[in-house]
Write an enzyme that holds these catalytic residues in place. Structure first.
Site, PDB file in Angstrom:
ATOM      1  N   LEU A 141       0.862  -1.174   0.000  1.00  7.58           N
ATOM      2  CA  LEU A 141       0.000   0.000   0.000  1.00  7.58           C
ATOM      3  C   LEU A 141       0.901   1.227   0.000  1.00  7.58           C
ATOM      4  CD1 LEU A 141      -2.634  -0.961   2.754  1.00  7.58           C
ATOM      5  CD2 LEU A 141      -2.946  -1.066   0.279  1.00  7.58           C
ATOM      6  N   ASP A 142       0.463   2.278  -0.649  1.00  8.45           N
ATOM      7  CA  ASP A 142       1.240   3.511  -0.621  1.00  8.45           C
ATOM      8  C   ASP A 142       1.384   4.000   0.814  1.00  8.45           C
ATOM      9  OD1 ASP A 142       1.354   3.471  -3.379  1.00  8.45           O
ATOM     10  OD2 ASP A 142      -0.432   4.719  -3.615  1.00  8.45           O
ATOM     11  N   LYS A 143       2.406   4.796   1.054  1.00  8.56           N
ATOM     12  CA  LYS A 143       2.682   5.311   2.395  1.00  8.56           C
ATOM     13  C   LYS A 143       1.439   5.880   3.063  1.00  8.56           C
ATOM     14  CE  LYS A 143       5.253   8.967   4.786  1.00  8.56           C
ATOM     15  NZ  LYS A 143       6.234  10.066   4.638  1.00  8.56           N
TER      16      LYS A 143
END
Length: 326
Positions: A141-143
């Site tokens: 997942l993106d940050k």
């Protein structure tokens, strides 16, 4: 990766009638499914797989009753250190670990984020994950995206999950709060690749990798829409890129040009909340897959992220006030 940090792998198996006449690499892959075929081929080439106490080539055939012995070394990563970072564990057994990743936590070390990542946290939580590629992380997942991530705790589980992801058999559902009023759900099929001029961004480009996203409307709110989004593929920034491509960017996604658009005449609290929302409003709420060991279908669902819920409540209050959504 350090060659001085290793785990000894020793296995003794016998070829049965179903594998008689098969290539050695094919037979050993069937007998030792916890290891990838490429890894086993490397061990065969290095003379670390013996058939009847003699080294063989990958293409050599094996026969019923042949004794196969693996005596190899599995490299363990020492480039990512263990760090005591809190994890929100949703589920755990011998094969899997499912966590609820908070917004702001990077998944694995990269340029600009050498530590303080989920991978560092996993190595502290379960040191044995050092023997699994990327500490068992098979998707990301993106940050600033929150929600569910599955971690493989064994090589066999890692291989199974990677194969399920490649076969598009892992079900991933998100909640996305977007700017604009979406009329109806739909399917987005548009290739995603690196932006031609802005290297930190992805974009819909002809030379990109195929990407498919499904979405449906859950709630229409003043100037905004809450969507349920499901991934068929898992390209970098896929949801963010696809929704921006439709001109419905995520709230708070400044990388993709999202600017706050408070509804005309709305309450000051809503204006402030939209203008200061610190991340893209995207949350991985549901995850489904086939358990690598039992073969049973499993699914997890978590509540909506609290910061997105708070913003939704303000939008719902605004809708109750009857504000002109334009």
């Amino acid at each position: 990766m350090s060659a001085n940090v290793v785990e000894i792998v020793q296995r003794h198996v016998a070829v049965d009638a179903t594998l008689a006449g098969a290539r050695l690499d094919q037979a050993v892959a069937a007998l030792l499914p916890e290891f990838s075929r490429s890894r086993l081929q490397q061990w065969i080439d290095a003379g670390q797989v013996l058939v009847n106490d003699a080294p063989r080539r990958c293409r050599d055939k094996v026969w019923c009753g042949d004794a196969i012995r693996v005596d190899a070394q599995l490299a363990v990563s020492d480039t990512c250190i263990a760090q005591d970072i809190a994890l929100n564990v949703v589920y755990e057994d011998a094969a899997l670990l499912v966590i609820n990743k908070p917004a702001g936590l990077v998944v694995h070390p990269a340029a600009g984020n050498p530590d303080g990542t989920l991978q560092n946290a996993l190595l502290h939580y379960a040191p044995a994950l050092a023997t699994i590629p990327r500490a068992g992380i098979v998707h990301r997942l993106d940050k600033d995206t929150s929600g569910l991530l599955v971690i493989a705790k064994t090589l066999a589980a890692h291989r199974s999950l990677v194969e399920q992801l490649q076969a598009r058999e892992v079900h991933r559902e998100y909640r996305a709060l977007v700017i604009g009023e979406v009329v109806a759900g739909g399917r987005i099929e548009a290739s995603v690749g690196r932006h031609p001029t802005q290297r930190l961004r992805m974009a819909v480009v002809a030379h990109g990798r195929p990407a498919v996203t499904h979405y449906r409307v859950l709630a229409r709110l003043p100037g905004h829409t809450l969507l349920a989004v499901e991934l068929e593929t898992g390209r970098t920034h896929q949801i963010r890129v696809h929704l921006t491509h439709l001109h419905f960017p995520l709230v708070g996604d400044h990388v993709y040009g999202s600017r706050p658009r408070p509804p005309k005449g709305c309450a000051p609290a809503l204006t402030t909340a939209l203008q200061t929302f610190p991340r893209q409003a995207l949350h991985a709420i549901r995850l489904g897959l086939i358990h690598p060991t039992s073969g049973e279908p499993m699914q997890w669902e978590i509540p909506q992220a609290t910061d997105i819920t708070a913003l939704l409540e303000l939008l719902q209050q605004e809708a109750a006030r009857g504000t002109d959504p334009t």
